[in-house]
Design a protein around this motif. Structure first.
Motif, short mmCIF file in Angstrom:
data_model
loop_
_atom_site.label_atom_id
_atom_site.label_comp_id
_atom_site.label_asym_id
_atom_site.label_seq_id
_atom_site.Cartn_x
_atom_site.Cartn_y
_atom_site.Cartn_z
N LEU A 177 27.67 28.22 -35.34
CA LEU A 177 27.06 29.09 -34.49
C LEU A 177 27.67 30.20 -34.16
O LEU A 177 27.41 31.46 -34.06
N ASN A 178 29.08 30.10 -34.19
CA ASN A 178 30.04 31.00 -33.81
C ASN A 178 30.12 31.90 -35.12
O ASN A 178 30.31 33.34 -35.10
N ALA A 192 29.00 36.18 -35.16
CA ALA A 192 29.93 36.90 -35.73
C ALA A 192 29.30 37.74 -36.86
O ALA A 192 29.39 38.97 -37.03
N LEU A 193 28.60 36.95 -37.60
CA LEU A 193 27.80 37.67 -38.84
C LEU A 193 26.50 38.54 -38.35
O LEU A 193 26.63 39.71 -38.64
N SER A 194 26.01 38.19 -37.23
CA SER A 194 24.98 39.02 -36.78
C SER A 194 25.74 40.16 -36.17
O SER A 194 25.12 41.35 -36.17
N VAL A 243 27.21 47.57 -46.13
CA VAL A 243 27.80 46.78 -45.00
C VAL A 243 28.53 45.60 -45.33
O VAL A 243 29.49 44.99 -45.09
N THR A 244 27.73 44.70 -46.17
CA THR A 244 28.33 43.36 -46.79
C THR A 244 29.63 43.62 -47.59
O THR A 244 30.50 42.88 -47.45
N ILE A 245 29.46 44.78 -48.24
CA ILE A 245 30.70 44.55 -49.14
C ILE A 245 31.61 45.30 -48.69
O ILE A 245 33.05 44.95 -49.11
N THR A 246 31.69 46.04 -47.53
CA THR A 246 32.83 46.81 -46.88
C THR A 246 33.21 45.73 -45.74
O THR A 246 34.34 46.20 -44.97
N LYS A 297 36.90 37.68 -43.11
CA LYS A 297 37.65 36.48 -42.61
C LYS A 297 37.23 35.72 -41.30
O LYS A 297 37.64 34.49 -41.41
N LYS A 298 37.01 36.51 -40.23
CA LYS A 298 36.42 35.73 -39.25
C LYS A 298 35.14 34.80 -39.28
O LYS A 298 35.41 33.59 -39.04
N VAL A 299 34.33 35.21 -40.39
CA VAL A 299 33.18 34.30 -40.55
C VAL A 299 33.73 33.11 -41.31
O VAL A 299 33.20 32.00 -40.97
N LEU A 300 34.40 33.42 -42.60
CA LEU A 300 34.84 32.24 -43.09
C LEU A 300 35.87 31.40 -42.44
O LEU A 300 35.98 30.02 -42.65
N GLY A 301 36.55 31.94 -41.41
CA GLY A 301 37.46 31.11 -40.59
C GLY A 301 36.71 30.15 -39.67
O GLY A 301 37.17 29.07 -39.66
#
Length: 336
Positions: A4-5, A9-11, A279-282, A286-290
């Motif tokens: 959910l976090n 973050a992705l949103s 937006v996705t490429i730039t 790190k935060k989402v994968l974390g």
């Protein structure tokens, strides 16, 4: 909970900004595609038309704010928007009368009109910078956030807070309303149908008694409205800087070409394709994968494919790929 976090973050950093940016590009690309479809040339002055319309809106907004007039929680710029549209419409109609009309009557090749539009672009760019200055101009007021990160964290108990800016919501809602009105106009009104007929077959439209000067005038009026709304929404969401609109020309043209030049639906889809790609490429993942990966596999670096400085390069690469492999775009518009 970590999932959910990651989703929040992705949103926060990808989905919501890309939807808002895509709405702005879609409105800009609709203006480009209408000019290409009906007047049959690529208008390189479109980015600076957006800047001019937004500039008039900003000047009127400042006047309203100085007079103590506001729009409550909404930006005062929404009250000033009709004045911006009138200003941009006057500029475009004068430009058409004193510049483009001559070349149209001479039956000049489209490439000549493209070169002429570049000259108009530099004049408009200089005019905007002369009137309002080259620096960032802030004009947003009203409520800044619809949902703040702190309130969201308190409500949900999540570590990551969702922040939705008012300007992002206003952008999407306004874009939906403007697109709905445009499609209704083109498909349901007599003038809209005559514009579509003129776009499909100019000679047949003229034989049917359609007045070409009227079609041209309505096209410029619609383009002025689309450009001003797109330029103002972009300024509210980010900030207003005249040179930024000059740079925006690349992603706007990429949106129109990816969707298919001359196709209004294609312009909208192309706008979102370009926005999400940029937006996705730039974005630094790190935060989402974390949140999603085990602690031992968490990335050390930013996991960013390209710096945000290169976001317009993404538009350029997509544009080149589409021109090479599908020059008519996703919705089979006119080839460039």
């Amino acid at each position: 909970m970590d999932f959910l976090n990651a989703l929040v973050a992705l949103s926060n950093f990808v989905l919501i900004p890309a939807i808002a940016y895509g709405s702005q590009l879609a409105l800009g690309a609709l203006g480009v595609t209408l000019i290409y479809g009906i007047l049959r040339f690529s208008n390189f002055a479109h980015g600076d038309t957006m800047a001019f319309g937004a500039m008039v809106t900003i000047l009127v907004t400042w006047a309203l704010q100085a007079a103590g007039i506001s729009f409550g929680p909404l930006p005062t710029a929404l009250l000033a928007l009709p004045f911006g549209i009138i200003g941009a419409a006057a500029l475009l109609l004068l430009t058409d009368k004193f510049v483009y009309q001559f070349y149209r009557r001479q039956k000049a090749a489209p490439v000549i009109l493209v070169i002429v539009s570049m000259g108009v672009m530099f004049i408009m760019n200089g005019l905007v910078r002369f009137i309002i200055g080259p620096d960032d101009q802030r004009f947003a007021d009203g409520a800044r956030f619809l949902i703040s990160a702190r309130d969201f964290r308190e409500m949900t108990g999540l570590a990551e807070g969702l922040a939705i800016r008012s300007s992002q919501v206003i952008t999407v809602v306004t874009a939906v309303i403007v697109v709905a009105i445009l499609f209704w106009f083109l498909n349901r009104t007599r003038t809209g149908k005559s514009m579509r007929a003129f776009s499909d077959n100019e000679d047949l439209a003229l034989l049917s008694g359609i007045n070409p000067d009227r079609v041209v005038m309505y096209t410029w009026l619609i383009v002025a409205a689309l450009a001003t709304v797109a330029g103002t929404l972009y300024g509210l969401d980010k900030s207003f800087k005249p040179f930024t609109y000059f740079q925006l020309l690349l992603p706007i043209f990429a949106s129109a070409i990816v969707g298919g030049l001359g196709s209004p639906v294609g312009a909208i889809v192309g706008g979102f394709v370009i926005a999400f790609s940029e937006v996705t490429i730039t974005y630094a993942w790190k935060k989402v994968l974390g949140y999603l990966m085990p602690e031992s596999l968490e990335p050390d670096g930013l996991v960013q494919l390209l710096s945000t400085d290169y976001k317009f390069a993404v538009s350029f690469v997509i544009l080149i790929i589409v021109l090479l492999f599908r020059p008519t775009g996703l919705f089979k518009g006119k080839a460039v």
